[in-house]
Design a protein around this motif. Structure first.
Motif, PDB file in Angstrom:
ATOM      1  N   GLU A 164       1.056  -1.509  -0.264  1.00 44.31           N
ATOM      2  CA  GLU A 164       0.060   0.262  -0.311  1.00 44.31           C
ATOM      3  C   GLU A 164       1.360   1.136   0.040  1.00 44.31           C
ATOM      4  O   GLU A 164       1.785   1.527   0.490  1.00 44.31           O
ATOM      5  N   CYS A 165       0.413   2.261  -1.537  1.00 44.89           N
ATOM      6  CA  CYS A 165       1.671   3.360  -0.716  1.00 44.89           C
ATOM      7  C   CYS A 165       0.137   4.456  -1.231  1.00 44.89           C
ATOM      8  O   CYS A 165      -0.673   3.860  -2.046  1.00 44.89           O
ATOM      9  N   GLN A 166       0.844   5.684  -1.353  1.00 44.16           N
ATOM     10  CA  GLN A 166       0.352   6.827  -2.308  1.00 44.16           C
ATOM     11  C   GLN A 166       1.270   7.588  -3.115  1.00 44.16           C
ATOM     12  O   GLN A 166       2.386   7.380  -3.205  1.00 44.16           O
ATOM     13  N   GLY A 183      -0.590  11.129  -4.737  1.00 46.96           N
ATOM     14  CA  GLY A 183      -1.533  11.721  -3.927  1.00 46.96           C
ATOM     15  C   GLY A 183      -2.988  10.845  -3.699  1.00 46.96           C
ATOM     16  O   GLY A 183      -3.814  10.761  -3.006  1.00 46.96           O
ATOM     17  N   THR A 184      -2.804   9.861  -4.502  1.00 47.69           N
ATOM     18  CA  THR A 184      -3.907   8.348  -4.719  1.00 47.69           C
ATOM     19  C   THR A 184      -3.380   6.783  -3.778  1.00 47.69           C
ATOM     20  O   THR A 184      -2.246   6.989  -4.201  1.00 47.69           O
ATOM     21  N   ASP A 185      -4.309   6.660  -3.231  1.00 51.71           N
ATOM     22  CA  ASP A 185      -4.181   5.395  -2.265  1.00 51.71           C
ATOM     23  C   ASP A 185      -3.803   4.141  -3.522  1.00 51.71           C
ATOM     24  O   ASP A 185      -4.841   3.836  -4.266  1.00 51.71           O
ATOM     25  N   HIS A 243       8.861   7.142   0.387  1.00 49.47           N
ATOM     26  CA  HIS A 243       8.347   7.195   1.799  1.00 49.47           C
ATOM     27  C   HIS A 243       9.487   7.697   2.940  1.00 49.47           C
ATOM     28  O   HIS A 243       9.136   8.665   3.578  1.00 49.47           O
ATOM     29  N   GLU A 297       0.203   5.363 -10.230  1.00 47.37           N
ATOM     30  CA  GLU A 297      -0.618   5.815  -9.749  1.00 47.37           C
ATOM     31  C   GLU A 297      -2.250   5.055  -9.976  1.00 47.37           C
ATOM     32  O   GLU A 297      -3.346   5.194  -9.349  1.00 47.37           O
TER      33      GLU A 297
END
Length: 636
Positions: A39-41, A44-46, A77, A565
């Protein structure tokens, strides 16, 4: 422990079982299909990517287990939150200077890791720490941003010093951290010879003692750093050479993986007193390097323990700055540039080690029990009778009787007085008795320690396709705990308790210490014809660097991925693991010579009519193909 038995099993139950929310730091989650996801951004999108999708992509590329996945998004991150946490702390505290991080190359020297840290860290002016000449070569070749620092630790010969001085000529801020007074004359001599003004620091040996695996890095008996007498000696030598203005940095390192924030505050406070005193001595102090030590919460306990920590990243940053300000402000000493060497916290989360399970050893009765045949020794009949009388009130007595009769039958077998089939039946009966005792134990009262340990003695052994010594050396060397869990089937209840053995012929080649201070891990039954994949997490720090060629198991396959993304991902780098030929070369075997010697052996067998020429060719072909094969178990 497993959650209470449920008819339906959910992803949430698995998350609880493997304590996912405690240790994953927001990087992993379980989807409703029971697959573990990264899980990452991204912008700005998960975004979530199932690890099984990555495994499928690897298999399509002929990259099989075991394998290491490096996730560039997670590494980025970690760098981001470290730099932003210090920036926020500086703003909140009113600190009157800046933060500059440096990544210690020794934590993970792999080119892909260092390249990504340099690339993503450039806007933050994130630099590198080098503890040897090869690492300094890496730093000079990788860093292009002159505002990023290079910190040189370790013992330095003339060549090391010359490299650092040349870096200064090129415009880099390259600090020599003095580890011993004997380095100072060499630095002075080479600086004068090259006409370069060096940037110097002293590594201070603090009396502050910390907790954890690396506590010997701190305190009076630390093997690193200068004591107060040696610092004065260094200052006096620099004064005499008219180079005291080159002494600008104070460095200290309390140890790796510091679990207690109290130790950190105390160490910073003591270091500040040295900083002020060196300023009073005339040194041009401008920088303070607080070293490494920022811990990773491997277990998610948020406690002061070996594999955890009792502080957050924000607390770490705020406490360092507040302590500096509280000590320096009354002395009217300007705030220094803060440098930290946080390597473990930067790299740990970004790598996942994956392996498949090859086989399982169960300690269950292997077939339905039968009555002992006529003429069997009465001890076998007595052991069978124990099963008829077990109840929660006599568990200890039945346990004692089962052990006695089993041991007696073993003794008789050793003296040829019972046959193999009778012994096998005794072993089977014994296991059945133990399983009955284990099932009834919760209903019983106080039990002996040996009965309490039954769960562990009956635990399955899952045989993993990997080497602890190659891929998880700290698990063997210092009992480091890493989170381990299946990466799929997480919508099914794990019904077995297990320890994990590796492929090496070594009794230490096992994993039997898991998060939560558990000695077993809940796992699923294997299915015929299906792979079962486990992931070991938080392995990005030190594990690749410290690896060992035990039994000549080499480096595993490695992939670096970048998640996009739209939820897609790309294989940015692919590195095939070592072949047998590779590892034989590492330990100085001449491959051509080995092939020729084996050819002579096979040819001799032809002359002696043991094999045909056709068989000879097949044997030589198999030998040559094996040399180019993976050192690990290969599934056809």
């Amino acid at each position: 422990m497993l959650p209470d038995s449920k008819i339906n099993w959910s992803a949430e139950d698995s998350a609880e079982t493997y304590r996912l929310e405690d240790w994953n730091a927001g990087h992993f989650s379980i989807n409703q299909d029971g697959n573990l996801e990264i899980e990452c951004q991204v912008n700005g999108t998960d975004v979530r990517v199932p690890i099984m999708d990555i495994i499928k992509g690897m298999q399509d590329r002929d990259l099989f287990m075991p394998a290491l996945i490096r996730v560039e998004n997670i590494l980025d991150h970690s760098l981001k939150i470290l730099n932003e946490a210090f920036k926020n702390a500086i703003d909140n505290c009113g600190y009157q200077n800046v933060y500059r991080g440096v990544f210690p190359i020794k934590v993970n020297q792999q080119a892909q890791i260092v390249e990504e840290i340099v690339r993503f860290g450039q806007p933050y002016n994130h630099g590198l720490e080098a503890g040897s000449k090869p690492e300094l070569i890496i730093a000079l070749a990788m860093l292009e941003n002159e505002d990023s620092y290079i910190v040189c630790n370790g013992y330095k010969d003339e060549e090391f010093i010359d490299l650092g001085l040349r870096a200064i000529q090129l415009g880099y801020k390259c600090f020599f951290v003095i580890e011993t007074p004997t380095e100072v004359p060499v630095i002075i001599r080479r600086a004068q010879a090259l006409g370069v003004k060096p940037m110097l620091g002293t590594r201070v040996k603090l009396s502050t003692q910390v907790e954890g695996h690396w506590q010997k890095d701190s305190g009076d008996r630390s093997i690193f750093g200068l004591n107060s007498l040696q610092i004065i000696e260094v200052i006096d030598m620099l004064k005499e050479a008219d180079m005291l203005d080159c002494l600008q940095l104070l460095h200290f390192h309390l140890g790796s993986q510091i679990p207690s924030i109290h130790n950190i505050r105390k160490g910073v406070q003591e270091a500040c007193r040295y900083y002020v005193s060196m300023k009073h001595e005339g040194a041009a102090m401008q920088y303070m390097d607080v070293g490494g030590g920022l811990a990773v919460d491997y277990e998610g306990n948020q406690q002061r323990s070996l594999n955890s920590k009792n502080y957050t990243l924000d607390e770490y940053c705020n406490d360092i700055l507040e302590t500096i300000m509280m000590t320096l402000d009354p002395e009217e000493v300007d705030h220094p540039v803060i440098i930290s060497e946080s390597g473990r916290a930067t790299a740990a989360y970004s790598s996942i080690f994956l392996f498949n399970i090859l086989d399982v050893a169960h300690f269950d009765p292997v077939r339905q029990l039968q009555e002992p045949p006529k003429g069997s020794d009465e001890k076998l009949t007595n052991l069978r009778a124990v099963l008829e009388v077990i109840n929660p009130d006599n568990l200890q007595e039945c346990y004692n009787d089962a052990n006695y009769y089993r041991d007696e039958i073993r003794h008789l077998f050793q003296h040829g007085q019972v046959e193999l089939r009778e012994r096998a039946m005794a072993e089977n009966l014994y296991l059945e008795v133990l399983q009955h005792i284990l099932r009834m134990a919760p209903e019983a009262g106080v039990l002996s320690e040996e009965v309490e340990r039954l769960q562990q003695s009956l635990t399955d052994i899952y045989y993993g396709n990997f080497s602890v010594f190659q891929s998880l050396p700290d698990a063997w060397a210092i009992n480091q705990v890493f989170p381990i869990m299946p990466v799929h089937r997480l919508n099914e209840k794990p019904t077995r308790q297990a320890t994990i053995a590796d492929l090496t012929c070594d009794c230490d080649g096992k994993l039997d210490h898991f998060i939560g201070d558990e000695s077993t891990l809940p796992l699923h039954e294997l299915r015929d014809g299906e792979d079962y994949f486990l992931g070991t997490f938080l392995v990005g720090a030190y594990q690749e660097t410290l690896s060992d060629l035990h039994n000549l198991f080499g480096d595993t396959n490695v992939v670096s991925i970048r998640i996009h993304e739209d939820g897609s991902f790309e294989f940015v780098h692919e590195i095939e693991g070592d072949t047998i030929e590779d590892v034989l070369d590492y330990v100085e075997y001449d491959i051509k010579s080995m092939k020729e010697r084996f050819r002579r052996t096979v040819e001799k067998a032809v002359r002696e009519n043991k094999i045909t020429v056709k068989t000879r060719q097949q044997i030589l072909k198999s030998f040559a193909e094996s040399l180019t094969g993976y050192t690990y178990y290969e599934v056809e």
